[in-house]
Motif scaffolding. Sequence first.
Motif, short mmCIF file in Angstrom:
data_model
loop_
_atom_site.label_atom_id
_atom_site.label_comp_id
_atom_site.label_asym_id
_atom_site.label_seq_id
_atom_site.Cartn_x
_atom_site.Cartn_y
_atom_site.Cartn_z
N UNK A 71 44.79 66.96 51.27
CA UNK A 71 43.91 68.22 50.80
C UNK A 71 44.19 68.43 49.25
N UNK A 72 43.41 67.70 48.48
CA UNK A 72 43.59 67.62 46.98
C UNK A 72 42.41 68.35 46.49
N UNK A 73 42.80 69.37 45.51
CA UNK A 73 41.55 70.16 44.79
C UNK A 73 40.95 69.16 44.07
N UNK A 74 41.48 68.32 43.23
CA UNK A 74 40.66 67.46 42.48
C UNK A 74 41.77 66.49 41.82
N UNK A 75 41.46 65.86 40.51
CA UNK A 75 42.43 64.96 39.93
C UNK A 75 43.78 65.66 39.31
N UNK A 76 43.40 66.75 38.98
CA UNK A 76 44.78 67.43 38.46
C UNK A 76 45.59 67.87 39.42
#
Length: 147
Positions: free
Chosen positions: A56-61
């Motif tokens: 569960x990653x929102x994005x690269x950040x």
Amino acid sequence: MTAAQETAAYDPSNVFAKILRGEMPAHKIYEDDETLAFMDIMPRGDGHSLVVPKAPCRNLLDAPPEALAAVMRTAQKVARASVAALGADGVTVQQFNESAGGQVVFHLHVHVIPRFAGVALRPHSGEMANQEVLAAQARTIAAALAT
């Protein structure tokens, strides 16, 4: 990171999380323990697919390095198979972060778009592609991955 990015939490109700849980359909191309690749339903070019981590990653950040590495390994596999299967002349790989960066779905994803000489990318119109066409392209790319 801005204060908004630091406080933005991953939303497990996003469309890609639902696809990963099997709650929404997708034309799957490839899956392993860490990633899933499937056709983009609003493609900017023939064979346009997406690669997402199962984490569960929102994005690269906010993604852990392991998830990023897994996504890029799969993106490379899918890119090679897409070029070979569709007879493309090249490939465009795109990744967007946060609204200001062009991100629309807040689950880390990489766009893999086969490119053909002299054919421009279609605009992101929000118009869905023919599902039979997407299914056929998914089967063609998946078959190339299997060889």
